[in-house]
Structure formats: structure tokens, C-alpha cells
Design a protein around this motif. Sequence first.
Motif, PDB file in Angstrom:
ATOM      1  N   UNK A   1       0.803  -1.197  -0.044  1.00  0.00           N
ATOM      2  CA  UNK A   1      -0.105   0.083  -0.032  1.00  0.00           C
ATOM      3  C   UNK A   1       0.826   1.114   0.001  1.00  0.00           C
ATOM      4  N   UNK A   2       1.786   1.267   0.976  1.00  0.00           N
ATOM      5  CA  UNK A   2       2.618   2.533   1.275  1.00  0.00           C
ATOM      6  C   UNK A   2       3.715   2.754   0.147  1.00  0.00           C
ATOM      7  N   UNK A   3       4.270   1.671  -0.573  1.00  0.00           N
ATOM      8  CA  UNK A   3       5.199   1.877  -1.437  1.00  0.00           C
ATOM      9  C   UNK A   3       4.411   2.318  -2.941  1.00  0.00           C
ATOM     10  N   UNK A   4       3.119   1.572  -2.971  1.00  0.00           N
ATOM     11  CA  UNK A   4       2.309   2.184  -4.060  1.00  0.00           C
ATOM     12  C   UNK A   4       2.022   3.534  -4.254  1.00  0.00           C
TER      13      UNK A   4
ATOM     14  N   UNK B   1      -5.680   3.090   9.962  1.00  0.00           N
ATOM     15  CA  UNK B   1      -6.747   2.215  10.175  1.00  0.00           C
ATOM     16  C   UNK B   1      -7.276   1.275   9.029  1.00  0.00           C
ATOM     17  N   UNK B   2      -7.223   2.006   7.868  1.00  0.00           N
ATOM     18  CA  UNK B   2      -7.613   1.054   6.803  1.00  0.00           C
ATOM     19  C   UNK B   2      -6.637   0.124   6.406  1.00  0.00           C
ATOM     20  N   UNK B   3      -5.567   0.300   6.511  1.00  0.00           N
ATOM     21  CA  UNK B   3      -4.209  -0.502   6.835  1.00  0.00           C
ATOM     22  C   UNK B   3      -4.394  -1.773   7.555  1.00  0.00           C
ATOM     23  N   UNK B   4      -4.908  -1.384   8.648  1.00  0.00           N
ATOM     24  CA  UNK B   4      -5.043  -2.313   9.732  1.00  0.00           C
ATOM     25  C   UNK B   4      -6.084  -3.321   9.273  1.00  0.00           C
TER      26      UNK B   4
END
Length: 152
Positions: free
Chosen positions: A6-9, A93-96
Motif C-alpha cells: 500500500x505505502x510503496x504504491x 486504520x484502513x491498512x490495519x
Amino acid sequence: MIVLAVYSLTAVAEAMGSLFILAKVACAAYLIWLGAGLWRARPDVAIAEPATGAARFSAFLGGFFITLADPKAILFYMGLFPAFLDLSSVSLADTAILMSIATGVVGGVKLGYAYAAERATSLFEKSTARRRLNMAAKTVMLGTGVYVLFRG
């Protein structure tokens, strides 16, 4: 894997702008390549001996760490998330939530695979059942790659 995907994208998408479509195409091509490899592979089955308690625990740990370190999973999430998520607005929160869902789904599926593998040993000794299973896997892999490639 999900945090990295998610965060690398998000960072890659911001840096590449409209060229980010190349990452999507590369992920789709990889899925298609894996599916095509399954079409070329010859299905061979080796009959396993019953496992002891220590061997089962060792197999569990091995599978657990292989799952966590699988680069294909990261590539899969990199191809999947842009099709369903606005990556610029994903919060912690979405990532969790994503991680919880993936853990439940992947863990549940892998437990299902382990149970089915133990129960289906005699079924897959027959070449007809083996061919049908391989045909389904090939079709799903290629279909997923084509879907990711042509999804808007």
C-alpha cells in the motif's frame, strides 16, 4: 506485505504519475506468465509419508515464514490494490483492516488447503482428478492476469 504494497504504491504512484500504469501491466503480465507456466508444466504427484508431530510443527513454521517472505504476494497486492482502492487516501486504520482481512483470508485458505491435502491424497493419485485441478489453476491464474490487465 500489505503495508509495503500500500505505502510503496502510494509513493511510486506519486513519483511516476501516469506512468504508474506500467506497474499494473507488469503485475498482470507476471500473473499471465505464471498461468502460462502452469499450462506448460507436467503435473507429477509424489506420495507423502504420514508426518510426525515434530514434522508437522516444522512444516507449519516453514509455511508461515515462506508466506511472510513471498515476493509474489507483494506483487499481487501491488496489482490488486489500485484496482479497488484510492491509494492516496488509505489511512493507518484502513491498512490495519486490510491486514486483518488478508490474515483471515490467507490463513483460512491455507488451513483449508492443508486439510484438503490431507484428505484428498487418494483422490489425486488418479490422473484425471489431477488434470482437472491443474486446468482450474491454470485458468484462474490466466484469467486474473487478463482481468488486472484490462481493468480500467
